[in-house]
Design a protein around this motif. Structure first.
Motif, PDB file in Angstrom:
ATOM      1  N   ASP A 468      -9.158  10.574 -10.808  1.00  0.00           N
ATOM      2  CA  ASP A 468     -10.038  11.601 -10.276  1.00  0.00           C
ATOM      3  C   ASP A 468     -10.112  11.577  -8.753  1.00  0.00           C
ATOM      4  OD1 ASP A 468     -10.686  12.485 -12.862  1.00  0.00           O
ATOM      5  OD2 ASP A 468     -12.240  10.939 -13.049  1.00  0.00           O
ATOM      6  N   SER A 469     -10.310  10.376  -8.181  1.00  0.00           N
ATOM      7  CA  SER A 469     -10.519  10.285  -6.739  1.00  0.00           C
ATOM      8  C   SER A 469      -9.253   9.956  -5.960  1.00  0.00           C
ATOM      9  CB  SER A 469     -11.581   9.227  -6.435  1.00  0.00           C
ATOM     10  OG  SER A 469     -11.098   7.933  -6.771  1.00  0.00           O
ATOM     11  N   GLY A 470      -8.257   9.393  -6.632  1.00  0.00           N
ATOM     12  CA  GLY A 470      -7.051   8.960  -5.953  1.00  0.00           C
ATOM     13  C   GLY A 470      -7.179   7.625  -5.251  1.00  0.00           C
ATOM     14  N   ALA A 471      -8.355   6.958  -5.380  1.00  0.00           N
ATOM     15  CA  ALA A 471      -8.566   5.675  -4.717  1.00  0.00           C
ATOM     16  C   ALA A 471      -7.705   4.592  -5.373  1.00  0.00           C
ATOM     17  CB  ALA A 471     -10.040   5.293  -4.789  1.00  0.00           C
ATOM     18  N   PRO A 472      -7.116   3.690  -4.582  1.00  0.00           N
ATOM     19  CA  PRO A 472      -6.311   2.608  -5.173  1.00  0.00           C
ATOM     20  C   PRO A 472      -7.174   1.659  -5.990  1.00  0.00           C
ATOM     21  CG  PRO A 472      -6.620   2.258  -2.814  1.00  0.00           C
ATOM     22  CD  PRO A 472      -7.159   3.623  -3.112  1.00  0.00           C
ATOM     23  N   LEU A 473      -6.567   1.054  -7.002  1.00  0.00           N
ATOM     24  CA  LEU A 473      -7.298   0.183  -7.921  1.00  0.00           C
ATOM     25  C   LEU A 473      -6.784  -1.246  -7.839  1.00  0.00           C
ATOM     26  CD1 LEU A 473      -7.461   2.425 -11.116  1.00  0.00           C
ATOM     27  CD2 LEU A 473      -9.240   2.070  -9.390  1.00  0.00           C
ATOM     28  N   ALA A 474      -7.716  -2.166  -7.889  1.00  0.00           N
ATOM     29  CA  ALA A 474      -7.422  -3.606  -7.975  1.00  0.00           C
ATOM     30  C   ALA A 474      -8.723  -4.278  -8.397  1.00  0.00           C
ATOM     31  CB  ALA A 474      -6.933  -4.157  -6.644  1.00  0.00           C
ATOM     32  N   PRO A 475      -8.667  -5.335  -9.201  1.00  0.00           N
ATOM     33  CA  PRO A 475      -7.446  -5.983  -9.701  1.00  0.00           C
ATOM     34  C   PRO A 475      -6.977  -5.336 -11.004  1.00  0.00           C
ATOM     35  CG  PRO A 475      -9.352  -7.222 -10.407  1.00  0.00           C
ATOM     36  CD  PRO A 475      -9.875  -6.063  -9.597  1.00  0.00           C
ATOM     37  N   VAL A 476      -5.816  -5.747 -11.459  1.00  0.00           N
ATOM     38  CA  VAL A 476      -5.293  -5.296 -12.742  1.00  0.00           C
ATOM     39  C   VAL A 476      -4.881  -6.508 -13.564  1.00  0.00           C
ATOM     40  CG1 VAL A 476      -4.461  -3.104 -11.844  1.00  0.00           C
ATOM     41  CG2 VAL A 476      -2.939  -5.084 -11.865  1.00  0.00           C
ATOM     42  N   HIS A 477      -4.813  -6.300 -14.853  1.00  0.00           N
ATOM     43  CA  HIS A 477      -4.326  -7.318 -15.776  1.00  0.00           C
ATOM     44  C   HIS A 477      -3.081  -6.735 -16.417  1.00  0.00           C
ATOM     45  CE1 HIS A 477      -3.949  -9.485 -19.589  1.00  0.00           C
ATOM     46  NE2 HIS A 477      -4.620 -10.456 -19.042  1.00  0.00           N
ATOM     47  N   ALA A 478      -1.937  -7.378 -16.206  1.00  0.00           N
ATOM     48  CA  ALA A 478      -0.662  -6.829 -16.669  1.00  0.00           C
ATOM     49  C   ALA A 478      -0.048  -7.731 -17.729  1.00  0.00           C
ATOM     50  CB  ALA A 478       0.305  -6.691 -15.499  1.00  0.00           C
ATOM     51  N   LEU A 479       0.511  -7.094 -18.750  1.00  0.00           N
ATOM     52  CA  LEU A 479       1.292  -7.793 -19.775  1.00  0.00           C
ATOM     53  C   LEU A 479       2.733  -7.329 -19.632  1.00  0.00           C
ATOM     54  CD1 LEU A 479       1.543  -9.499 -22.422  1.00  0.00           C
ATOM     55  CD2 LEU A 479       1.251  -7.352 -23.637  1.00  0.00           C
ATOM     56  N   GLY A 507      15.910  -5.003 -18.820  1.00  0.00           N
ATOM     57  CA  GLY A 507      14.938  -4.181 -19.527  1.00  0.00           C
ATOM     58  C   GLY A 507      13.630  -4.921 -19.769  1.00  0.00           C
ATOM     59  N   PHE A 508      12.496  -4.213 -19.655  1.00  0.00           N
ATOM     60  CA  PHE A 508      11.191  -4.816 -19.952  1.00  0.00           C
ATOM     61  C   PHE A 508      10.182  -3.716 -20.240  1.00  0.00           C
ATOM     62  CE2 PHE A 508      11.283  -4.160 -15.377  1.00  0.00           C
ATOM     63  CZ  PHE A 508      10.035  -3.634 -15.085  1.00  0.00           C
ATOM     64  N   GLU A 509       9.059  -4.114 -20.852  1.00  0.00           N
ATOM     65  CA  GLU A 509       7.940  -3.213 -21.120  1.00  0.00           C
ATOM     66  C   GLU A 509       6.706  -3.772 -20.420  1.00  0.00           C
ATOM     67  OE1 GLU A 509       7.652  -3.264 -25.305  1.00  0.00           O
ATOM     68  OE2 GLU A 509       9.458  -2.071 -25.646  1.00  0.00           O
ATOM     69  N   TRP A 510       5.788  -2.877 -20.016  1.00  0.00           N
ATOM     70  CA  TRP A 510       4.580  -3.330 -19.344  1.00  0.00           C
ATOM     71  C   TRP A 510       3.366  -2.564 -19.835  1.00  0.00           C
ATOM     72  CZ3 TRP A 510       1.957   0.386 -16.567  1.00  0.00           C
ATOM     73  CH2 TRP A 510       2.676   1.505 -16.180  1.00  0.00           C
ATOM     74  N   THR A 511       2.217  -3.241 -19.794  1.00  0.00           N
ATOM     75  CA  THR A 511       0.921  -2.640 -20.100  1.00  0.00           C
ATOM     76  C   THR A 511      -0.075  -3.164 -19.084  1.00  0.00           C
ATOM     77  OG1 THR A 511       1.417  -2.633 -22.470  1.00  0.00           O
ATOM     78  CG2 THR A 511      -0.883  -2.340 -21.837  1.00  0.00           C
ATOM     79  N   VAL A 512      -0.916  -2.281 -18.538  1.00  0.00           N
ATOM     80  CA  VAL A 512      -1.914  -2.725 -17.567  1.00  0.00           C
ATOM     81  C   VAL A 512      -3.292  -2.215 -17.967  1.00  0.00           C
ATOM     82  CG1 VAL A 512      -0.308  -2.869 -15.639  1.00  0.00           C
ATOM     83  CG2 VAL A 512      -1.554  -0.746 -16.041  1.00  0.00           C
ATOM     84  N   THR A 513      -4.291  -3.001 -17.608  1.00  0.00           N
ATOM     85  CA  THR A 513      -5.689  -2.602 -17.769  1.00  0.00           C
ATOM     86  C   THR A 513      -6.425  -2.951 -16.493  1.00  0.00           C
ATOM     87  OG1 THR A 513      -6.205  -4.747 -18.758  1.00  0.00           O
ATOM     88  CG2 THR A 513      -5.726  -2.925 -20.268  1.00  0.00           C
ATOM     89  N   SER A 514      -7.515  -2.223 -16.252  1.00  0.00           N
ATOM     90  CA  SER A 514      -8.382  -2.479 -15.111  1.00  0.00           C
ATOM     91  C   SER A 514      -9.809  -2.196 -15.560  1.00  0.00           C
ATOM     92  CB  SER A 514      -8.001  -1.599 -13.928  1.00  0.00           C
ATOM     93  OG  SER A 514      -8.762  -1.933 -12.786  1.00  0.00           O
ATOM     94  N   PRO A 515     -10.801  -2.979 -15.128  1.00  0.00           N
ATOM     95  CA  PRO A 515     -12.181  -2.763 -15.586  1.00  0.00           C
ATOM     96  C   PRO A 515     -12.653  -1.341 -15.355  1.00  0.00           C
ATOM     97  CG  PRO A 515     -12.001  -4.834 -14.377  1.00  0.00           C
ATOM     98  CD  PRO A 515     -10.700  -4.130 -14.203  1.00  0.00           C
ATOM     99  N   GLY A 516     -13.176  -0.718 -16.419  1.00  0.00           N
ATOM    100  CA  GLY A 516     -13.690   0.641 -16.331  1.00  0.00           C
ATOM    101  C   GLY A 516     -12.650   1.724 -16.520  1.00  0.00           C
TER     102      GLY A 516
END
Length: 639
Positions: A468-479, A507-516
């Motif tokens: 929505d805002s375009g603001a950068p996000l950190a931290p992230v949790h990546a698998l 080749g690899f796959e990734w998944t990320v999550t960030s609080p909220g």
């Protein structure tokens, strides 16, 4: 100038030691803190000077009185005749700052001398108090707290000084249901609703036995009660608590625990000591985990708080098979039949070396897999030689692993049974390996795996921003799951740093999550060149994202023996479990026990359902509540 305590600290300690060794036995010994006492059944529980609350939440910054309907009234100081001294009064009375109740069996230290308080709180070191800035108090409660009480807080009595000290409650324990025990045979703790439970504390000798806390408690802790248990694991006790200030008598209602006793022997009937036993007691109140080790005679004892169905796994050294036992254990002591474990022969070890084609070190893992259908499997990580080793299992679930040696490029799987094994290696960065795998007979040595480390590495970077805002996000949790790897890699990259360095084109796959925010997924094709980096940009939507791993914890997790070789059992995934968020089904666990929740908002509660299974509390999931924000382990056990 008034003398300060710090000028006389060493003489005071010497005087305290003399008092401790006083042969009269009328004074209690100085206790610097509760001894670290292992929890029953072989587990370790950290000691705590507090009862059930983290230190920052438990104690009030200043004494605060609460309603205390059963607290004994303060005693009026009795007339005293002060001891004659060259100048001033040497006699004093130590009291609770809030209730003015006497504090007995505490050591009061003046400038050069010390004395123990009697039943009415009186002490007399023979040294004038009038010229001191403060007195030091020891042995008040359950820890090494040594408060100094400044002169300005004292109160002058008729021929004495009254010294007020801010302390916690004192619980005088009466036992019902059993004969009055010795204080040394029991331990207790204060527990409050909705708060984390802490370690057990040793009782102090009475009569009656009592538990006293050094510091005041907060007054907003909700309902509190006292729990007690015998050190032999045979009895539990519980008592209601009506106040967190002052002295109160509490009656412990004691009941027998559910105790299983037995013995482990080999096929020849010889006792087998140092066998790890991992057990679960399934009762109406939930699942209780228990652990123990057999003694030199092969004996063991498992003690549960509630009766129920006990499931035990006996884990011998790597050369032997595990054994399972299930019994209904009522209150009291149940004697089990001997458990017989077969001692299997040891063929030797399988060892070798990994190397880069350039001759340099290589970050990789080596896997050993038994080909006899037993499910024995081990993974030795050569990238981090000082850390415990990760493992994966087959159906039987028990593994052989060893620690890296020398420069971290050698591997050695020790104490293996006879048989054929497959050994393979894989690079953490995606380098190709030759040979890909080898099949060998145990024992074997001189194996060599060579990686093409000349292939260039590229840095992969994720740039995440709010949709929505375009603001950068950190931290992230990546698998990250590199193709051909045996296990997922969890990454927590710092803001502005690359996610990982991999061989260009792997080749690899990734998944990320960030609080909220909700989950985002992708693969290597999402990354585009930007100078020296390969960059993927993704917009994260507001919501709730979580990765859950449902694990079968029915058997032991890990085992360490004095020779520093390890058996690990990596918990297998639980497939087909239904996940409910606020009562609504939202997902089902896959064949690996993995679940990804991608919801528009965070639920207030999460429930896991699967017929024939129970959910246990874990570090990240307790009572249906998440303890982590990005990834959670859910521990399950078969009924």
């Amino acid at each position: 100038m008034k003398p300060r305590l710090t000028l006389f600290f060493l003489p005071v300690l010497a005087g305290a030691l003399w008092l401790v060794l006083d042969a009269s036995g009328r004074r209690p010994r100085y206790r610097p803190g509760p001894a670290a006492e292992g929890a029953r059944n072989g587990t370790e529980e950290g000691d705590s000077e507090l009862a059930s609350i983290p230190p920052g939440e438990l104690h009030a910054a200043a004494p605060a009185a609460t309603a205390a309907p059963r607290v004994a009234p303060a005693r009026e100081p009795a007339p005293v005749r002060p001891r004659k001294s060259e100048a001033g009064i040497s006699r004093g009375r130590l009291v609770d700052e809030v209730t003015l109740e006497p504090i007995h069996e505490a050591m009061v230290v003046t400038a050069k001398r010390s004395d123990w308080t009697d039943a009415d709180g009186w002490f007399d070191t023979g040294e004038p108090l009038d010229g001191l800035d403060e007195v030091l108090v020891l042995n008040v409660g359950t820890n090494t707290n040594s408060p100094e009480v400044p002169r300005e807080r004292w109160q002058r009595l008729a021929g004495a000084w009254q010294v007020p000290l801010a302390i916690g409650p004192t619980f005088r324990l009466r036992f019902s249901g059993i004969e009055p025990p010795r204080a040394a045979d029991w331990e207790a703790r204060l527990v409050c609703t909705g708060r984390e439970q802490a370690g057990w504390l040793a009782l102090r000798q009475g009569p009656p036995p009592y538990l006293r806390y050094d510091q005041p408690f907060r007054t907003d802790l909700g309902k509190c009660w006292l729990e007690a248990r015998s050190r032999d694991g045979l009895f539990d006790g519980r008592a209601e608590v009506v106040s967190l200030v002052g002295t109160q008598d509490v009656e412990l209602s004691c009941v027998p625990r559910a105790v299983l006793r037995g013995r482990v022997v080999d096929e020849l009937g010889a006792a087998w000591g140092d066998i790890l036993i991992d057990a679960f007691q399934l009762s109406k109140l939930g699942v209780e985990r228990l652990t123990a080790r057999t003694d030199g005679d092969g004996g063991y004892q498992l003690s549960a708080s509630e009766p129920g169905r006990m499931q035990c796994v006996f884990v011998p050294p790597a050369a032997a098979r595990s054994r399972r036992l299930q019994l209904d254990v009522p209150r009291g002591i149940l004697q089990a039949a001997d458990v017989v474990l077969e001692r299997r022969p040891v063929a030797g070890s399988i060892q070798g070396r990994v190397q880069g084609a350039s001759g340099g070190p290589i970050e990789c893992s080596v896997r050993l897999r038994a080909l006899d259908g037993s499910g024995y499997e081990a993974v030795q990580n050569l990238s981090r030689p000082k850390l415990p080793l990760e493992t994966r299992t087959g159906e039987s679930g028990f593994l052989f692993v060893a620690f890296p040696r020398n420069d971290g490029q050698e591997f050695c799987f020790e104490r293996l049974p006879p048989g054929r094994y497959e050994v393979s290696a894989i690079s953490d960065r995606g380098h190709a390996c030759s040979p890909g795998s080898l099949v060998v007979q145990s024992p074997a040595e001189g194996l060599v795996f060579t990686f093409d480390d000349a292939a260039p590495l590229r840095s992969y970077s994720l740039e995440l921003f709010d949709a929505d805002s375009g603001a950068p996000l950190a931290p992230v949790h990546a698998l990250l799951r590199v193709k051909g790897a045996w296990s997922d890699r969890y990454l927590l990259p710092k803001a502005g740093e690359p996610l990982i360095e991999l061989v260009d084109g792997v080749g690899f796959e990734w998944t990320v999550t960030s609080p909220g925010y909700r989950l985002e997924r992708g693969n290597e094709r999402d990354f585009q060149p930007r100078g020296e980096l390969l960059v993927a940009k993704r917009a994260l939507r507001r919501g709730f994202g979580l990765r859950m791993h449902l694990q079968d914890r029915s058997a032991v997790d890990d085992f360490h023996d004095p020779k520093k070789w390890t058996i690990h059992r990596r918990a297998s995934g639980v497939a087909g479990a239904e996940i409910l968020a606020d009562g609504e089904p939202v997902a089902t666990s896959d064949e690996d026990g993995m679940v990804e929740l991608d919801l528009p908002a965070e639920p207030s509660g999460i429930e896991v359902r699967l017929a024939g299974w129970r959910v246990m509390d874990s570090y990240s999931f307790k009572n249906g509540k998440l303890q982590t924000s990005l990834a959670a382990e859910v521990w399950m056990i078969r009924e």
